[in-house]
Design an enzyme around this catalytic site. Structure first.
Site, short mmCIF file in Angstrom:
data_model
loop_
_atom_site.label_atom_id
_atom_site.label_comp_id
_atom_site.label_asym_id
_atom_site.label_seq_id
_atom_site.Cartn_x
_atom_site.Cartn_y
_atom_site.Cartn_z
CB THR A 160 -0.97 0.00 1.20
OG1 THR A 160 -0.24 -0.11 2.41
CG2 THR A 160 -1.96 -1.15 1.08
CE LYS A 186 0.89 -3.23 3.31
NZ LYS A 186 -0.09 -2.42 4.12
CB THR A 197 -2.31 -3.56 7.49
OG1 THR A 197 -3.51 -3.04 7.98
CG2 THR A 197 -2.20 -5.04 7.85
CD GLU A 287 3.00 5.77 7.31
OE1 GLU A 287 2.10 5.28 6.61
OE2 GLU A 287 2.82 6.23 8.44
CG ASN A 410 0.88 9.17 9.00
OD1 ASN A 410 0.18 8.31 8.49
ND2 ASN A 410 2.15 8.97 9.28
CB SER A 415 -5.45 24.54 5.60
OG SER A 415 -4.48 24.09 6.52
#
Lengths: 415, 415
Positions: A160, A186, A197, A287, A410, A415
């Site tokens: 993903t 993964k 996940t 991440e 995340n 904005s």
């Protein structure tokens, strides 16, 4: 695999080549679950004698496929594994359970295996119903075209937000017969349920009973998948399955029923190595990660205390931001040790970055060379050692740094 | 108070004016501990009959002043409070304990009070020895010039990375006699030991025995200072002291020895309000914060379970980054509920943002208006409600969002 995310700077130079493993074949396809222009469904076909073990998320709100696998694991046998990306089928209520049942039915029809021997995993957005009808007609084709050399394609189909496919392989001998353990995983956050996940699937041609397999898997995850963190968050879908096809029996490998069997010593070591390699690859794709961090705690009251303290350090936002800033901030390590709730005596604490002792006996180490430590902190891989000076408990965990990119990925700033 | 950090967008419009409180006077000065051009030492003089209560960090590696205060609290009496900013005197070994003792000696000499009735707190960098000689000659002047109207100056002298001083005051009556409760706090991370720590000092002119005071303080922090988080990290120096000068006795207030005394009902409510106000101000100054977030969990097995789940939500990096991104990401709330380790049934969960139900009974709420929720998420203050549908346990905690600025402030990017 997100098409716009750049490759993690911590990614391995290349994916390892995984040789065919007797008793397993992979088919991949594009069912259009969510993504366009990529594969999103993977079917693994397993020989009739295959045994299975599994460990799952500790979440009290697990996904529908996790419920399914936990139940089917009781039989100890597996004939097929169906995994989709794009939709996690989590927090989808009765619809989710129905989608799981329908998926298993389709997979059973396509493979000729009984439903109770079909294992399932889903990863992707949560809270959206999974339309299992998308698999209708696709699975037959996957089953027909399944190939023993489809490892890389299989690893890619389940990604993903990952920036690279994660594969690993090792060899071992059991009673003089060569066997192979290969797998793929993964995961990129630990783990955003929004689009992540941790999933891992490991296969071997060894002939091992389900109970022994389960015992070895539970032992193996302690120092690997249960010793990593990206952000301390836990997915509702984490699934790790280990399949033993038993095909090596044809080459003279004995069928082994007990995890304590001495003939499994080398196999266990190889299994642990595959699990650790895959777990590290998940952290290296964390991440926004720019640093891979190993935290070892020694001298604790017990191994359990050591692991809790190590995770307190590895999950601390202040430690992780300091590492992102290439700052050997041992004060934050002291803070994280202190908040873990385990015994600690600040006047016995010693802390090392990259092997250089920066603090000991409750004080900054007067001898440490700041320039040397500064160079160490610039590396991609950072090693932190903490000795508590109390007992013999030790543990190692792995994490990554906390960067602005993590927040950006995340935070989805609108904005 | 950092000179370059912009005022938190969540700061109160103005600091409240705190009227003099009988029995306490404040002196502030510049001892040059670390900062130039600002005050960094505060001395509070307390009348002879003053009682004291305190709660401290749960860290297993507390700072030297925390050790000192815990010990002196046994006497139940206080005559002076000495606080410095710029150096936390934490992780400084025996040198730290000596610096504390020398500071107390200087404060005793300057005020005429016995050393055992001197309370101390330090905040600032850790791991650097505190040179208590810097207070020599300064404290006499502070004692001489101490003023009953010095509240704002006192609140400013103890700040570090805070962007505004934090003060609060309430009135109550005890047996018909007016009493006042006023205090101030500092803290911006929860709490970086590098240049932070949560300190709070609350004063009242009521006449209350030390034991009763301690019981009320321990009760009051449960729903205030022990119900907030910025990043889940815990300082080695957190200190909250409550002093009762007893001066209201001259105006006819009774001396009360038991926390269960019915005449304290109104006082307790006012004390709780001051503690909550100060705790909220700490969160509103959270490093990089742009949103103030209230998380209420209901329907849990117990209040303890509810609080653990609420903190799991409030400390989740994925929840906090979603709020920073103004994203009503209820999937991440489910994740955080699931990982808390307390009983939860995903098919009974209901979740609200700003009073709008977005999920119930294991599913996305089909009726919720995305445009309405999108407007709610743009507010400075975000309210999240989670009902577990299991029991009667409830808890509320407060946090802030996780922004790139948090990473920048704590990451100190060198490259």
């Amino acid at each position: 695999m997100s098409h716009d995310a750049p490759l993690s700077p911590l990614a391995p130079k290349s994916a390892p080549e995984i040789p065919p493993l007797e008793g397993v074949r992979f088919g991949v396809g594009a069912a259009g679950v969510r993504y366009a222009g990529r594969t999103d469904v993977m079917l693994a076909l397993l020989d009739a004698r295959t045994t299975v073990a599994g460990v799952f998320t500790k979440s009290k709100c697990p996904s529908a496929p996790v419920d399914w696998c936990r139940d089917k694991l009781k039989g100890g046998k597996a004939r097929a594994l169906l995994v989709n990306s794009g939709n996690a089928n989590a927090f989808t209520g009765k619809t989710g359970a129905q989608a799981v049942k329908f998926s298993a039915k389709l997979a059973a029809a396509a493979t000729g295996a009984p439903e109770r021997q079909i294992f399932l995993a889903s990863t992707g957005v949560i809270g959206e119903p999974l339309d299992a009808h998308k698999f209708d007609g696709v699975l037959e084709k996957l089953a027909q075209e399944a190939r023993p050399d489809g490892w890389l394609d299989a690893a890619r189909a389940i990604l993903t937000t990952d920036t690279y496919p994660k594969l690993s392989t090792r060899r071992a001998t059991i009673a003089g017969v060569d066997v192979t353990i290969s797998g793929f995983a993964k995961g990129a956050g630990m783990i955003a349920p929004d689009m992540a996940t941790m999933l891992a699937f490991v296969f071997t041609d060894a002939a091992i009973g389900a109970e022994a397999l389960q015992a070895m898997l539970e032992s193996g995850v302690k120092g690997s998948f249960n010793a990593i963190t990206v952000d301390g968050d836990t997915s509702t879908s984490d699934t790790l399955l280990l399949f033993a096809t038993g095909a090596a029996k044809q080459r003279g490998a004995p069928k082994i029923e007990k995890a304590s069997d001495k003939r499994l010593v080398e196999f266990k070591r190889a299994l642990d190595a595959v699990l650790l390699d895959l777990a590290h690859q998940v952290v290296r794709d964390g991440e926004g990660a720019r640093k891979f961090v190993e935290v070892t705690v020694t001298g604790a009251d017990s191994a359990r205390a050591a692991k809790r303290i190590a995770f307190s350090i590895a999950n601390s936002p202040l430690v992780k931001t300091a590492i992102a800033g290439e700052d050997a901030n041992w004060g934050r390590i002291v803070m994280a040790v202190g908040k873990a709730g385990e015994n600690a005596d600040r006047d016995r604490l010693a802390i090392w970055f990259g092997g250089v002792r920066v603090a000991h006996k409750g004080l900054r180490d007067p001898d440490y060379d700041e320039a040397e430590v500064s160079q160490i902190m610039k590396r991609d891989d950072i090693v932190i050692n903490v000795d508590l000076g109390l007992g013999k408990g030790a543990a190692t965990v792995w994490t990554c740094d906390l960067t602005k990119d993590y927040v950006a990925i995340n935070g989805d700033y609108r904005s």
